[in-house]
Design a protein around this motif. Structure first.
Motif, mmCIF file in Angstrom:
data_model
loop_
_atom_site.group_PDB
_atom_site.id
_atom_site.type_symbol
_atom_site.label_atom_id
_atom_site.label_comp_id
_atom_site.label_asym_id
_atom_site.label_seq_id
_atom_site.Cartn_x
_atom_site.Cartn_y
_atom_site.Cartn_z
ATOM 1 N N LEU A 185 0.640 -1.698 0.022
ATOM 2 C CA LEU A 185 -0.324 0.057 0.038
ATOM 3 C C LEU A 185 0.812 1.292 0.222
ATOM 4 O O LEU A 185 0.587 2.057 -0.520
ATOM 5 N N SER A 186 1.649 1.447 0.621
ATOM 6 C CA SER A 186 2.274 2.524 1.419
ATOM 7 C C SER A 186 3.572 3.303 -0.520
ATOM 8 O O SER A 186 2.761 4.423 -0.914
ATOM 9 N N PRO A 187 3.870 2.235 -1.418
ATOM 10 C CA PRO A 187 4.307 2.725 -2.461
ATOM 11 C C PRO A 187 3.468 2.816 -3.192
ATOM 12 O O PRO A 187 3.512 4.326 -3.855
ATOM 13 N N TYR A 188 2.194 1.907 -3.725
ATOM 14 C CA TYR A 188 1.188 2.416 -3.932
ATOM 15 C C TYR A 188 0.797 3.722 -3.889
ATOM 16 O O TYR A 188 1.105 4.431 -5.303
ATOM 17 N N ALA A 189 0.332 4.236 -2.266
ATOM 18 C CA ALA A 189 -0.130 5.747 -1.952
ATOM 19 C C ALA A 189 0.899 7.312 -3.365
ATOM 20 O O ALA A 189 0.440 7.706 -3.222
ATOM 21 N N ALA A 190 1.997 6.875 -2.275
ATOM 22 C CA ALA A 190 2.783 7.454 -2.260
ATOM 23 C C ALA A 190 3.051 7.665 -4.443
ATOM 24 O O ALA A 190 2.994 8.820 -4.576
ATOM 25 N N ALA A 191 3.606 6.753 -5.141
ATOM 26 C CA ALA A 191 3.422 6.659 -6.860
ATOM 27 C C ALA A 191 2.320 7.753 -6.967
ATOM 28 O O ALA A 191 1.851 8.328 -8.192
ATOM 29 N N THR A 192 0.775 6.941 -6.327
ATOM 30 C CA THR A 192 -0.479 7.752 -6.609
ATOM 31 C C THR A 192 -0.450 8.959 -6.543
ATOM 32 O O THR A 192 -0.411 9.315 -7.781
ATOM 33 N N PHE A 193 -0.545 9.725 -5.429
ATOM 34 C CA PHE A 193 -0.268 11.322 -4.660
ATOM 35 C C PHE A 193 0.853 12.323 -6.141
ATOM 36 O O PHE A 193 0.080 13.084 -6.474
ATOM 37 N N LEU A 194 1.942 11.335 -5.980
ATOM 38 C CA LEU A 194 3.058 12.408 -6.879
ATOM 39 C C LEU A 194 2.867 12.015 -8.372
ATOM 40 O O LEU A 194 2.671 13.321 -9.286
ATOM 41 N N GLY A 195 2.115 10.862 -8.971
ATOM 42 C CA GLY A 195 2.116 10.588 -10.719
ATOM 43 C C GLY A 195 0.778 11.116 -11.111
ATOM 44 O O GLY A 195 0.989 11.977 -11.806
ATOM 45 N N ILE A 196 0.130 11.657 -10.195
ATOM 46 C CA ILE A 196 -1.007 12.624 -10.952
ATOM 47 C C ILE A 196 -1.383 13.962 -10.721
ATOM 48 O O ILE A 196 -1.962 14.952 -11.585
ATOM 49 N N ILE A 197 0.218 14.348 -10.410
ATOM 50 C CA ILE A 197 -0.356 15.770 -9.599
ATOM 51 C C ILE A 197 -0.084 16.616 -11.008
ATOM 52 O O ILE A 197 -0.921 17.839 -11.782
ATOM 53 N N PRO A 198 0.991 16.205 -11.788
ATOM 54 C CA PRO A 198 1.068 17.039 -13.552
ATOM 55 C C PRO A 198 -0.144 17.298 -13.918
ATOM 56 O O PRO A 198 -0.667 18.136 -14.409
ATOM 57 N N ALA A 199 -1.237 16.101 -14.204
ATOM 58 C CA ALA A 199 -2.364 16.370 -15.389
ATOM 59 C C ALA A 199 -3.311 17.243 -13.989
ATOM 60 O O ALA A 199 -4.195 17.991 -15.133
ATOM 61 N N THR A 200 -3.510 16.655 -12.706
ATOM 62 C CA THR A 200 -4.810 17.203 -12.525
ATOM 63 C C THR A 200 -3.713 18.673 -11.843
ATOM 64 O O THR A 200 -5.466 19.042 -12.020
ATOM 65 N N VAL A 201 -3.257 19.341 -11.993
ATOM 66 C CA VAL A 201 -2.948 20.667 -12.191
ATOM 67 C C VAL A 201 -3.466 21.466 -13.633
ATOM 68 O O VAL A 201 -3.814 22.693 -13.956
ATOM 69 N N VAL A 202 -3.242 20.945 -14.651
ATOM 70 C CA VAL A 202 -2.809 21.230 -15.891
ATOM 71 C C VAL A 202 -5.164 20.940 -15.622
ATOM 72 O O VAL A 202 -5.623 22.167 -16.055
ATOM 73 N N TYR A 203 -5.631 19.888 -15.851
ATOM 74 C CA TYR A 203 -7.867 20.296 -15.816
ATOM 75 C C TYR A 203 -7.681 21.036 -14.018
ATOM 76 O O TYR A 203 -8.707 21.499 -15.091
ATOM 77 N N ALA A 204 -7.055 20.988 -13.045
ATOM 78 C CA ALA A 204 -7.742 22.254 -12.431
ATOM 79 C C ALA A 204 -6.969 23.973 -13.449
ATOM 80 O O ALA A 204 -8.351 24.775 -12.335
ATOM 81 N N GLY A 205 -6.272 24.037 -13.687
ATOM 82 C CA GLY A 205 -6.521 25.365 -14.684
ATOM 83 C C GLY A 205 -7.089 25.545 -15.441
ATOM 84 O O GLY A 205 -7.930 27.246 -15.569
ATOM 85 N N ILE A 206 -7.421 24.268 -16.266
ATOM 86 C CA ILE A 206 -8.293 24.860 -17.515
ATOM 87 C C ILE A 206 -9.903 25.263 -16.388
ATOM 88 O O ILE A 206 -10.529 25.698 -16.516
ATOM 89 N N GLY A 207 -10.383 24.257 -14.984
ATOM 90 C CA GLY A 207 -11.156 25.108 -14.401
ATOM 91 C C GLY A 207 -11.683 25.863 -14.557
ATOM 92 O O GLY A 207 -12.620 26.454 -14.138
#
Length: 254
Positions: A185-207
């Motif tokens: 679980l711990s590497p899964y959570a860390a990789a998920t948190f870090l990995g989704i940041i770039p695309a999320t920032v792009v979509y939130a900027g569009i929003g």
């Protein structure tokens, strides 16, 4: 007078092995998956999935904006809880939720709430899948799954990070596959948190710019995330992540 012989225990059944442990009943393993499927069926039956659309966001933008202005903390917590539920129950609409976060809370706070909600929801889905199916898969794991488990143990964080960085890989699939393959679980959570940041920032900027889009009666252009200026850096980050997995594997003995 001869002593009576001590009673001997009954021999085990032919198909029993001394190391075998009885598995849990099916209902104890599968209830998280059953709950997810039940919530999905109920959401579609009630038409709740229609609320996770750009049209619904446009129709309710005034009331949502008023709620955020009147009770910003409660609105942020409600948004976070809603995002967790959308991801945990695999409801369609993650992109719309991220757009809504940028529109309602601004690009940075909206992105932060979206990343937190998506990470928590993904971890809950991960735990549900592992609780339901990991025991069965572990008992029946063949050589191929054994090698996959070993690879995930060595460099699972880097492999998952590379997948999270690419917006072309379905989010729900990347939520489930590591759990079924035996990732921790711990590497899964860390990789998920870090990995989704770039695309999320792009979509939130569009929003954050949806106000003008609503006024013009148009729709946001989400294909911008696949433009070379955004997709190529993400591909580069994914390649660096895979390079990290290769280097870690090379440094470990055996």
């Amino acid at each position: 007078m001869p002593c009576p012989e001590a009673p001997t225990s009954a021999p085990p059944p032919p198909d029993a092995s001394p190391d075998a442990a009885p598995g849990r009943p099916a209902w104890q393993r599968l209830w998280p998956i059953g709950l997810i499927l039940a919530v999905l069926a109920l959401a579609y039956a009630l038409g709740l999935h229609r609320l996770l659309s750009f049209e619904a966001l446009a129709a309710h933008r005034a009331s949502l904006g008023g709620f955020v202005a009147a009770q910003p903390l409660a609105a942020a917590l409600a948004y976070l809880a809603a995002y967790v539920a959308v991801v945990a129950f695999s409801l369609p609409g993650g992109a719309v939720m991220t757009l809504a976060g940028g529109f309602l809370f601004g690009p940075w706070l909206g992105a932060g709430l979206a990343v937190a909600g998506a990470t928590i929801g993904a971890c809950l889905l991960f735990l549900a899948a592992r609780h339901a199916l990991a025991e069965v898969l572990e008992r029946r794991a063949g050589p191929l799954l054994g090698r996959v488990r070993e690879e995930l143990r060595r460099g699972g964080f880097w492999y998952l990070l590379s997948l999270r960085l690419l917006p072309v890989v379905p989010f729900w699939l990347v939520n489930l596959a590591p759990a079924l393959a035996g990732m921790a679980l711990s590497p899964y959570a860390a990789a998920t948190f870090l990995g989704i940041i770039p695309a999320t920032v792009v979509y939130a900027g569009i929003g954050a710019g949806l106000g003008q889009v609503f006024e013009a009666g148009g729709r946001p252009d989400l294909s911008v995330v696949f433009s070379p200026g955004i997709l190529l850096p993400l591909l580069g980050l994914a390649a660096l992540s895979l390079l990290g997995a290769w280097w870690r594997r090379r440094q470990q003995p055996g």
